[in-house]
Design a protein around this motif. Structure first.
Motif, mmCIF file in Angstrom:
data_model
loop_
_atom_site.group_PDB
_atom_site.id
_atom_site.type_symbol
_atom_site.label_atom_id
_atom_site.label_comp_id
_atom_site.label_asym_id
_atom_site.label_seq_id
_atom_site.Cartn_x
_atom_site.Cartn_y
_atom_site.Cartn_z
ATOM 1 N N ASP A 281 16.635 -7.816 -62.197
ATOM 2 C CA ASP A 281 16.381 -7.643 -63.700
ATOM 3 C C ASP A 281 14.867 -6.685 -64.006
ATOM 4 O O ASP A 281 13.789 -7.284 -64.021
ATOM 5 C CB ASP A 281 16.078 -9.017 -64.253
ATOM 6 N N LYS B 89 21.131 -17.273 -71.023
ATOM 7 C CA LYS B 89 21.746 -15.935 -71.312
ATOM 8 C C LYS B 89 23.207 -15.774 -70.870
ATOM 9 O O LYS B 89 24.015 -15.319 -71.256
ATOM 10 C CB LYS B 89 20.926 -14.573 -71.020
ATOM 11 N N THR C 283 14.350 -4.830 -66.538
ATOM 12 C CA THR C 283 14.029 -4.796 -68.123
ATOM 13 C C THR C 283 13.673 -6.116 -68.903
ATOM 14 O O THR C 283 13.490 -6.023 -69.986
ATOM 15 C CB THR C 283 15.320 -4.096 -68.636
ATOM 16 N N ALA D 65 15.756 -8.463 -69.384
ATOM 17 C CA ALA D 65 16.823 -8.723 -69.977
ATOM 18 C C ALA D 65 16.950 -10.463 -69.954
ATOM 19 O O ALA D 65 17.618 -10.981 -70.965
ATOM 20 C CB ALA D 65 18.078 -8.067 -69.821
#
Length: 365
Positions: free
Chosen positions: A307, A322, A309, A311
């Motif tokens: 990951d 998520k 970014t 997110a």
């Protein structure tokens, strides 16, 4: 590009390993005249290891020795303890060098042989298209070997140290509980070395970087040292339950097999134990089952380590939430087939290589 500040999860991960060593570095309450406490024999895989740990609370020299200040005494005790820990670690590794050399070679061969399956699993967990494409199947294998092989040595050596420290501090606790806790602490300590190589490996497998050099440079530029421990908590959340499930399942599988073997054999004595090959088969079965039930945790770890970014929120809870929002429960089992397929052949390759290398080393001694 400026470095981003480490996420709270990463800071906690980096602070975890020094906290574990506090158990060993904190001086025990003991008589001031105690200079040496012999370690009890340590047995692992029929290997007997004996050592002596120096636990001096006063300098050698009897009554003539004097401390200039209480601060000097406070400083000397952790230093002596740290020296003792290092000596025990080195003695443990040297005493087990044949076993560890064979295990390192076997681990390297099994990782290299099954690496393409691991790459396919990572692609599937990241929901990439054409996960079975041939290009890039071995991307990151060098970094994986660099992390995995020393990890085995560090885990084994630290396990013995934790085990003896816990037995020494909690003599009335059941040994089985001590051994299990020491194994978990050993895995946690070894993960301090393993995690950076896993982050680099998985980001290469995912195609985020074209080469190991670019991956190391990119991770360092973006996040500093904390970037190499991205997903550390996710790795622990996977590895500790996997270890418990694997050991438990192995014992159950072994007992069921032995019960069936006793019923079919005329001699109870010969049926009372497993051969090396039978143990490997039981281990492969236990590992495959454990891999399947811990696949949700493995996917969480993969997404956290790749990951770039933020997110997935940088934590196990945020990442899980998520996945459930985006893919439902089925999303937790993405990549389960290659993960299960990976285990059994790996165990068999490890077993065969280990036996061959160990026999060769014994002949050369």
């Amino acid at each position: 590009m400026s470095r981003s500040s480490p996420r709270p999860g990463r800071r906690a991960a980096l602070a975890l390993l020094p906290a574990l060593l506090a158990l060993l570095l904190t001086p025990r309450p003991a008589a001031a005249t105690k200079l040496c406490a012999p370690f009890r024999p340590i047995r692992r895989h029929s290997l007997a290891i004996t050592s002596c740990a120096v636990a001096a609370t006063l300098p050698r020299g009897g009554g003539a020795a004097k401390m200039t200040s209480s601060a000097a005494s406070t400083t000397a005790a952790p230093t002596a303890k740290l020296t003792s820990i290092f000596r025990v670690f080195v003695n443990t590794i040297l005493s087990a060098r044949t076993h560890l050399a064979a295990a390192a070679a076997a681990r390297a061969v099994s990782i290299f042989g099954m690496y393409p399956v691991d790459t396919i699993k990572t692609r599937m967990q990241m929901k990439q298209g054409n996960a079975f494409r041939l290009s890039g199947l071995y991307k990151g294998v060098t970094g994986s070997l660099f992390g995995q092989v020393p990890y085995g040595v560090l885990t084994f050596g630290s396990y013995e140290i934790y085990k003896q420290a816990l037995l020494d501090r909690f003599p009335d606790t059941k040994p089985a509980f001590i051994y299990a806790l020491a194994a978990i602490l050993g895995d946690v300590t070894g993960s301090g070395w393993l995690c950076p190589s896993e982050v680099v490996k998985q980001q290469l497998q995912a195609g985020i970087y074209p080469s190991m050099k670019e991956a190391v440079r990119g991770i360092w530029t973006k996040s500093g040292m904390g970037g190499f421990y991205q997903g550390f908590t996710g790795g622990l959340a996977r590895d500790v339950p996997f270890r418990v499930a694997q050991l438990t399942t192995f014992e159950v599988t072994k007992n069921l097999y032995l019960r069936a073997k006793r019923g079919a054999a005329s001699s109870g004595d010969e049926a009372a134990s497993l051969s090396a090959l039978e143990a490997a088969v039981c281990g492969a079965a236990a590992g495959s089952f454990s891999a399947a039930i811990t696949n949700p945790l493995d996917r969480i770890k993969t997404l956290m380590m790749t990951d770039t970014t933020n997110a997935y929120g940088g934590s196990v809870v945020a990442c899980t939430s998520k996945i459930l929002r985006d893919d439902g429960v089925a999303g937790l089992f993405a990549g389960v087939v290659p993960r299960v397929v990976y285990i059994a052949p790996s165990v068999c390759i490890f077993f065969v290589t280990y036996e061959l290398v160990q026999q060769k080393l014994k002949k050369s001694d």
